[in-house]
Motif scaffolding. Structure first.
Motif, mmCIF file in Angstrom:
data_model
loop_
_atom_site.group_PDB
_atom_site.id
_atom_site.type_symbol
_atom_site.label_atom_id
_atom_site.label_comp_id
_atom_site.label_asym_id
_atom_site.label_seq_id
_atom_site.Cartn_x
_atom_site.Cartn_y
_atom_site.Cartn_z
ATOM 1 N N VAL A 73 38.300 44.348 46.276
ATOM 2 C CA VAL A 73 37.443 44.277 45.084
ATOM 3 C C VAL A 73 37.896 45.263 44.018
ATOM 4 O O VAL A 73 38.101 44.895 42.859
ATOM 5 C CB VAL A 73 35.968 44.529 45.450
ATOM 6 N N VAL A 74 38.030 46.537 44.384
ATOM 7 C CA VAL A 74 38.419 47.547 43.395
ATOM 8 C C VAL A 74 39.783 47.215 42.809
ATOM 9 O O VAL A 74 39.981 47.276 41.587
ATOM 10 C CB VAL A 74 38.406 48.952 44.021
ATOM 11 N N LYS A 75 40.726 46.857 43.660
ATOM 12 C CA LYS A 75 42.057 46.491 43.168
ATOM 13 C C LYS A 75 41.982 45.349 42.157
ATOM 14 O O LYS A 75 42.715 45.333 41.161
ATOM 15 C CB LYS A 75 42.945 46.090 44.348
ATOM 16 N N SER A 76 41.053 44.417 42.385
ATOM 17 C CA SER A 76 40.962 43.232 41.522
ATOM 18 C C SER A 76 40.405 43.533 40.143
ATOM 19 O O SER A 76 40.569 42.729 39.221
ATOM 20 C CB SER A 76 40.113 42.156 42.192
ATOM 21 N N ILE A 77 39.717 44.702 39.982
ATOM 22 C CA ILE A 77 39.129 44.999 38.677
ATOM 23 C C ILE A 77 39.901 46.062 37.905
ATOM 24 O O ILE A 77 39.583 46.342 36.742
ATOM 25 C CB ILE A 77 37.652 45.426 38.809
ATOM 26 N N LEU A 78 40.925 46.632 38.529
ATOM 27 C CA LEU A 78 41.770 47.578 37.808
ATOM 28 C C LEU A 78 42.690 46.825 36.843
ATOM 29 O O LEU A 78 42.851 45.613 36.954
ATOM 30 C CB LEU A 78 42.588 48.392 38.809
ATOM 31 N N PRO A 79 43.285 47.504 35.870
ATOM 32 C CA PRO A 79 44.184 46.831 34.930
ATOM 33 C C PRO A 79 45.240 46.016 35.665
ATOM 34 O O PRO A 79 45.893 46.502 36.592
ATOM 35 C CB PRO A 79 44.810 47.992 34.157
ATOM 36 N N GLY A 80 45.369 44.753 35.278
ATOM 37 C CA GLY A 80 46.301 43.852 35.925
ATOM 38 C C GLY A 80 45.674 43.016 37.014
ATOM 39 O O GLY A 80 46.255 42.014 37.460
ATOM 40 N N GLY A 81 44.473 43.398 37.467
ATOM 41 C CA GLY A 81 43.781 42.633 38.495
ATOM 42 C C GLY A 81 43.128 41.389 37.924
ATOM 43 O O GLY A 81 42.800 41.323 36.734
ATOM 44 N N LYS A 82 42.872 40.411 38.791
ATOM 45 C CA LYS A 82 42.354 39.122 38.315
ATOM 46 C C LYS A 82 40.924 39.219 37.787
ATOM 47 O O LYS A 82 40.492 38.348 37.013
ATOM 48 C CB LYS A 82 42.436 38.081 39.423
ATOM 49 N N ASN A 83 40.195 40.260 38.178
ATOM 50 C CA ASN A 83 38.817 40.412 37.707
ATOM 51 C C ASN A 83 38.661 41.561 36.710
ATOM 52 O O ASN A 83 37.541 41.990 36.442
ATOM 53 C CB ASN A 83 37.885 40.651 38.900
ATOM 54 N N HIS A 84 39.777 42.028 36.186
ATOM 55 C CA HIS A 84 39.711 43.181 35.286
ATOM 56 C C HIS A 84 38.855 42.892 34.056
ATOM 57 O O HIS A 84 37.936 43.654 33.735
ATOM 58 C CB HIS A 84 41.115 43.604 34.851
ATOM 59 N N GLN A 85 39.135 41.815 33.371
ATOM 60 C CA GLN A 85 38.392 41.527 32.151
ATOM 61 C C GLN A 85 36.923 41.234 32.442
ATOM 62 O O GLN A 85 36.032 41.631 31.675
ATOM 63 C CB GLN A 85 39.016 40.348 31.393
ATOM 64 N N LYS A 86 36.663 40.559 33.551
ATOM 65 C CA LYS A 86 35.279 40.304 33.951
ATOM 66 C C LYS A 86 34.536 41.628 34.149
ATOM 67 O O LYS A 86 33.392 41.791 33.702
ATOM 68 C CB LYS A 86 35.259 39.490 35.243
ATOM 69 N N PHE A 87 35.184 42.566 34.810
ATOM 70 C CA PHE A 87 34.563 43.862 35.034
ATOM 71 C C PHE A 87 34.351 44.607 33.726
ATOM 72 O O PHE A 87 33.287 45.202 33.502
ATOM 73 C CB PHE A 87 35.415 44.699 35.980
ATOM 74 N N ILE A 88 35.353 44.601 32.851
ATOM 75 C CA ILE A 88 35.232 45.287 31.561
ATOM 76 C C ILE A 88 34.075 44.711 30.748
ATOM 77 O O ILE A 88 33.327 45.452 30.096
ATOM 78 C CB ILE A 88 36.554 45.195 30.768
ATOM 79 N N THR A 89 33.897 43.404 30.802
ATOM 80 C CA THR A 89 32.772 42.788 30.101
ATOM 81 C C THR A 89 31.445 43.333 30.616
ATOM 82 O O THR A 89 30.537 43.648 29.837
ATOM 83 C CB THR A 89 32.814 41.260 30.275
ATOM 84 N N GLY A 90 31.331 43.469 31.942
ATOM 85 C CA GLY A 90 30.121 44.041 32.520
ATOM 86 C C GLY A 90 29.967 45.515 32.203
ATOM 87 O O GLY A 90 28.860 45.991 31.905
ATOM 88 N N LEU A 91 31.059 46.246 32.252
ATOM 89 C CA LEU A 91 31.035 47.674 31.931
ATOM 90 C C LEU A 91 30.597 47.897 30.492
ATOM 91 O O LEU A 91 29.850 48.840 30.192
ATOM 92 C CB LEU A 91 32.421 48.274 32.174
#
Length: 366
Positions: A144-162
């Motif tokens: 999960v954490v790896k997926s939201i770091l820069p380059g991860g597939k959920n990065h932009q999704k996480f940034i939107t929530g952040l």
């Protein structure tokens, strides 16, 4: 008679000495004068005692909910907690209420109310799992954490929530136009593995990246009313505590979470004393105030727990604040502060009267 003047003096002088970065070296970060005032309170409070806090104190309690001006603590001792905590979980997915069914509109108003009364606010964040869609306790996937770091597939999704979290914090503004300062406590209890950001769910470097990414994004979003609390779980060693520490430039306060489990008070005392001993040392080495960011004894069945267990531990250390968890209105016996008639209420009055315990009236800046 309890002290009511020393924090007034801090507030009066800190306007003149408010620093841009709470003593940190990160020149990219600026703080409002009011946020620097809160930092000054955290630094100087231990010379006179410790602030008492309660999670969700003014939004619900035992037998009531959304009653203006109410608080179980106030019902017992006639005073509000000096610190009130709230949780931002599910704000990031666009919900109107958090994971404990507190409306974010109501939360915003109560945050402003607490500050306007002269108190301090702390915010935790039980963020939902951005990979699986599950809650913060969904630990089925270790990427999960790896997926939201820069380059991860959920990065932009996480940034939107952040960004939703950043926007909410930026929106905490009084009628006079003052941004309310808050202590933000993200990615907590990471030395355990019950949250998707826990130690067995991500590497040391990934955790540090997650913290710094959160911090950097807040700067980009213009968040200047936040102090950051680093809050591992209690029971770990000093080395484990610092293993994932993101760095002095990214942290303002060192805390930890630990609860008494069952009737084993000696085990609680042992862990609390051990942790506070090394935390005192770390706080001095890193120039950070320290706090017990979550603690308590569920349903407080020990009638003298406040004065015979909690107080004798805390008063030995330079602790800025202690926060006990919420008084759930939807779960039987899931409460951590007394209410009128509760078995520890009389002892809590003695705890309140002690010179070292500081409640709202002790820091009232009106």
């Amino acid at each position: 008679m309890k002290k009511k003047s020393y924090i007034m003096a801090i507030l009066a002088t800190s306007v003149l000495t408010a620093c841009s970065s709470s003593g940190n070296d990160n020149t990219l970060r600026t703080l409002t004068a009011e946020t620097s005032q809160v930092y000054s309170i955290l630094e100087k409070t231990p010379s006179d005692g410790f602030l008492f806090g309660h999670q969700d104190a003014t939004v619900y309690g035992i037998g009531w909910e959304n009653k203006e001006g109410e608080s179980d603590v106030k019902r017992v001792c006639g005073d509000y907690p000096a610190v009130v905590g709230f949780d931002l979980g599910e704000l990031e997915v666009g919900n109107l209420s958090n994971l404990d069914k507190v409306s974010f509109d109501k939360m915003k108003q109560e945050i402003i109310n607490q500050y306007s009364r002269g108190g301090v606010v702390t915010l935790s964040w039980h963020a939902r799992n951005p990979l699986t869609g599950g809650d913060a306790w969904d630990v089925k996937d270790t990427t999960v954490v790896k997926s939201i770091l820069p380059g991860g597939k959920n990065h932009q999704k996480f940034i939107t929530g952040l960004d939703k979290v950043a926007d909410f914090i930026n929106s905490l503004v009084t009628a006079e136009g003052v941004k309310v300062p808050v202590i933000f406590r993200p990615w907590h209890e990471h030395t355990g593995s019950w949250f998707w950001w826990g130690k067995d769910l991500c590497s040391v470097d990934d955790y540090k990246q997650l913290w710094r990414m959160t911090y950097d994004r807040f700067i980009e979003k213009g968040v200047d009313n936040v102090l950051y609390a680093y809050s591992p779980g209690g029971g770990c060693s000093s080395e484990e505590y610092m293993e994932r520490y993101p760095g002095d430039d990214f942290v303002d306060l060192l805390g930890f979470d630990y609860y008494q489990l069952g009737t084993d008070v000696e085990a609680y005392r042992e862990v609390m004393n051990k942790t506070l001993t090394y935390l005192t040392k770390l706080g001095r080495e890193h120039g950070k105030p320290i706090a017990v960011t979550e603690t308590g004894y569920e349903a407080v069945p020990d009638s003298i727990w406040w004065t015979q267990t909690l107080l004798p531990i805390i008063e030995k250390y330079p602790v800025s604040y202690v926060l006990v968890w919420r008084n759930a209105r939807e779960k039987v016996n899931h409460y951590y502060a007394p209410y009128p008639g509760q078995v520890s209420a009389d002892d809590f009055m003695k705890f309140y009267a002690n010179e070292r315990t500081l409640f709202l009236n002790d820091i009232n800046k009106k």
